[in-house]
Structures are given as C-alpha cells and as structure tokens.
Design a protein around this motif. Structure first.
Motif, PDB file in Angstrom:
ATOM      1  N   ARG A 165     -20.447 -44.809  16.260  1.00  0.00           N
ATOM      2  CA  ARG A 165     -19.574 -43.741  16.770  1.00  0.00           C
ATOM      3  C   ARG A 165     -19.736 -42.479  15.951  1.00  0.00           C
ATOM      4  O   ARG A 165     -19.799 -41.365  16.495  1.00  0.00           O
TER       5      ARG A 165
ATOM      6  N   GLN B 267      -5.183 -43.058  21.663  1.00  0.00           N
ATOM      7  CA  GLN B 267      -5.675 -44.259  20.998  1.00  0.00           C
ATOM      8  C   GLN B 267      -5.736 -44.030  19.500  1.00  0.00           C
ATOM      9  O   GLN B 267      -6.071 -42.939  19.044  1.00  0.00           O
TER      10      GLN B 267
ATOM     11  N   ALA C  22      -8.921 -37.601  20.259  1.00  0.00           N
ATOM     12  CA  ALA C  22      -8.634 -39.009  20.542  1.00  0.00           C
ATOM     13  C   ALA C  22      -7.506 -39.080  21.560  1.00  0.00           C
ATOM     14  O   ALA C  22      -6.360 -38.735  21.258  1.00  0.00           O
TER      15      ALA C  22
ATOM     16  N   THR D  30      -7.753 -44.801  16.754  1.00  0.00           N
ATOM     17  CA  THR D  30      -9.100 -45.266  16.426  1.00  0.00           C
ATOM     18  C   THR D  30      -9.290 -45.335  14.918  1.00  0.00           C
ATOM     19  O   THR D  30      -8.973 -44.381  14.199  1.00  0.00           O
TER      20      THR D  30
ATOM     21  N   LEU E 269     -12.641 -39.010  22.767  1.00  0.00           N
ATOM     22  CA  LEU E 269     -12.594 -40.456  22.582  1.00  0.00           C
ATOM     23  C   LEU E 269     -11.561 -41.006  23.561  1.00  0.00           C
ATOM     24  O   LEU E 269     -10.373 -40.693  23.451  1.00  0.00           O
TER      25      LEU E 269
ATOM     26  N   ASP F  70     -14.700 -45.970  25.269  1.00  0.00           N
ATOM     27  CA  ASP F  70     -14.615 -47.272  24.618  1.00  0.00           C
ATOM     28  C   ASP F  70     -15.654 -48.230  25.176  1.00  0.00           C
ATOM     29  O   ASP F  70     -16.255 -49.013  24.448  1.00  0.00           O
TER      30      ASP F  70
END
Length: 404
Positions: free
Chosen positions: A85, A102, A99, A104, A9, A43
């Motif tokens: 997602r 970030q 990740a 998320t 991600l 993203d």
C-alpha cells in the motif's frame, strides 16, 4: 488553477451510502478553477458491479494493497500488504491520502510523504482493538466529518487532537429535483411507508415491520416498501412471515430507480439505531416526503422535528429489541446524544412510538402538507448543493495539503 491529487482508501465491494457517495464524487464535474485527479486504492479489486465502470472511467488509478503485480498477497505477515500500500501511494505521489470511513493501520508505513486525512461517515461508533486505534489515529493529520455528531464522536470517544472540519453530505445530483410537488395524504389507497437502507443490523428495519403490524391492528390501512439488500434480509423475511404481513410488505432489493421509490411513498421511516448523516433522509425530503427518525447522532441535524418530520426519543434497549425482532444486535453500544452533547447507551425507537407518529401525521392532512412543503425547502438549501459541497470539500483537502 488549484491542482489536487487525491489517493482514496476505500472499500467498494458492497453497495452502501459511503460507496455510492464516492462514485458520485469522482464522476461529478470539477468546480471551475480546480484540476483534480482521483486515484483509488480499494480494499479489494472485487468491486460491486454498480461501481466498477464508474471507477475505471473516473479514477486515474485502481489498485489494491492485497495485489502485487497480479499476485494476491497473503494476509500474514501483515507487513506485506502494508508495504505494498505504501508503494502504491508513493507511486501516485498524491497531495493527500483520504481514508474513507476506515481505520487503516499505518504503523508499519508511517511516512506517506503527504497528509493522511480521515473522512468520518460512522466508523467511529464501532469498537476497535487498541492496536488498531494506535496504528491509525496517531498518523492522521486531520479529519472531515459529515455532521457535528461525527465530529463529536471522534472527540468524545477517541479524544483526538487533530482538527476535525465539518462538511455535510450533499444531495446526489441524479436525485436533485426542482419540480417535486407538495404532497397530500392519499384518499383512495393505503398509506405507504418506505425504508431505504442496506439491510444490516444497525438499520433495525424490523422495528418498522412491527410498527406496521400495530398500525394495521389499529385500523390504519398502511403498507411498507423496503428498498435495499444485505445480510439481515433473512431475519426480516422471517419477521414478516411471523407477523402475517406478507401481503403488506414489499422487499424491493437493490433499487435502481430511487426517484420512483421516493415518489411512491408517503412517509419515510429511518429506524437506525445510529446515523452519522443519513443521505436517504435528504433524498426523501427532496421529493416532499416527511421523515420519521430517532433523536440520536446526526439525525436531528437533517430532520427538523415538527417541521420536516418527527425525531422521536429512543426508549427501547438492545435486549428488548432482540426479543421483539430476533435480529442481530451486532452494532455499537454507545451513541451520541445531541441534546446533552454526551455519549449514551444505545437505545432504539419502540414500534409503538413509530406507529403513534405515523398515526398523528396521517390524521392531520394540513399538517402533513405543510411538512411536505417544508421538506422541499429544506432539501433545496445551499448546504445540500453538490457544487457547493465540492468547493468546500476540495478546499479543505487543499488546505490540509498546504499546511503540513
């Protein structure tokens, strides 16, 4: 053979250290004994042109939670993108979800079917709404931090209970050199200072511009080259014009030849108000260039004060910085003090301190040469070797995958 399927991600629509490191990772040769698949959940599908061909070539998957079967999903209700997602992750069937820097929100889709690992590159320094923290941190199984500063920021600021393992950033393979010479101070040209950074508020590049002005007022024939682009460029251009330094500062923009940039400078200045673990400092040292930086966060983990450069005590507060530069102060208000192992109020390097450090180094040719030699030794340490990094990094992810 150890098999590892990773769903990454990450935000790839801009060019920065994290994004460049991701591009370097997915195209690096996989260590012997490993079979690794990379799947990118970006993203946005508006990838920076520099990264798109790499991701399309080296990633088995390239999708975005904002897009469902070619249709852009609206921001509201939030559950649309979250569930998309989750469906994308489940379609990949990864061993781990990683990740990249970030937070998320996963509260609408908590069951990923595999561990969620957070990769800390500096996001912990920023302020987040309680709802965002509650939608992410409780669902994280573990973290990898690129420095002790990153590890302690997660622990001290966010009070995390999951394990946080250290895995320092490596030197990029394309900037790894074995024949860089020990540098000497120039005799027949100006002293060249260099900055390489995305031009955003936290980099505080205006401080180096003001330090250059002081140096020239003191009779030091110095120039400054700034490699990088970003939203603060306008403020930096105005500061350069205000101080009458247009003939002595070069704004290079995005620089494709970073090796040439490091070869062209004599001192690298890292003026950031915080840095988790600065890759550019390692890169400059690989070319024998000493570094002037701030004694904060992960900087002293990379720059050894008095050996490979100078780590200076920050004394300038945020209001003083804004008054001096007119630049944005949209950055973190608490940073990590490695000497006290505490979170402290943000302070930055005073231009006078930068200028004094430059003058001291420029007045000692033998000391400068010794620092340059130490830089070459430091950058060649195994901890910065990409092959060793990959073994450690994939090993940590594989351990997380098997221990859930």
């Amino acid at each position: 053979m150890t098999r590892l399927r990773i769903a990454h991600l990450i935000d790839l629509d801009r060019i920065g250290g994290v994004e460049s490191m991701y591009a370097s990772l997915i195209q690096a040769p996989v260590p012997e004994g490993w079979q690794v698949e990379h799947h990118t959940i970006a993203d946005s599908l508006n990838l920076a042109p520099r990264f798109r061909p790499i991701v399309e070539r080296c990633s088995r998957t390239l999708v975005s939670p904002k897009v469902w079967h070619g249709i852009k999903l609206p921001r509201r209700p939030a559950g649309l993108r979250a569930r998309n997602r989750l469906a994308q992750i489940r379609a990949i069937r990864p061993d781990v979800v990683l990740a990249w820097n970030q937070f998320t929100d996963f509260h609408l889709s908590p069951d990923l079917g595999c561990p969620l690992i957070y990769y800390e590159h500096g996001m912990s320094w920023y302020e987040h709404a309680p709802a965002q923290l509650q939608g992410f941190l409780p669902y994280v199984d573990g973290a990898i931090a690129v420095s002790r500063a990153g590890q302690r920021m997660l622990q001290l600021k966010h009070g995390v209970s999951f394990p946080v393992h250290l895995c320092p950033n490596p030197l990029r393979a394309d900037l790894h050199v074995t024949d860089a010479p020990v540098r000497c101070l120039p005799q027949d040209r100006p002293l060249r200072l260099g900055v390489a950074a995305r031009l955003v508020p936290l980099k505080a590049v205006g401080l180096v511009v003001l330090a250059l002005k002081l140096l020239r007022q003191q009779g030091v024939d110095a120039e400054l080259s700034i490699a990088g682009e970003g939203p603060e460029r306008g403020a930096i251009e105005r500061l350069i014009a205000r101080e009458g330094l247009a003939d002595h500062v070069r704004l290079l923009g995005l620089c494709d030849d970073m090796a040439g940039f490091y070869r062209s400078i004599d001192l690298f200045v890292m003026s950031s108000m915080h840095e988790t673990m600065p890759l550019v400092c390692i890169e400059s040292m690989a070319y024998g260039v000493p570094v002037i930086a701030c004694m904060v966060d992960g900087l002293p983990e990379v720059v050894r004060d008095g050996q490979t450069g100078r780590c200076l005590t920050p004394t300038l507060d945020v209001s003083g910085y804004q008054a001096l530069t007119g630049a944005s102060v949209a950055f973190a208000r608490r940073v990590y003090d490695p000497q006290q192992d505490l979170l402290v109020e943000t302070r930055m390097l005073a231009p006078e301190a930068i200028a004094e450090a430059v003058t001291a180094l420029a007045s000692e040719p033998a000391g400068y040469q010794a620092m340059s030699a130490a830089c070459l030794v430091e950058a060649a340490l195994p901890r910065y070797d990409q092959a060793q990094y990959l073994q450690q990094f994939y090993g940590l992810l594989a351990d997380f995958a098997t221990k859930r």
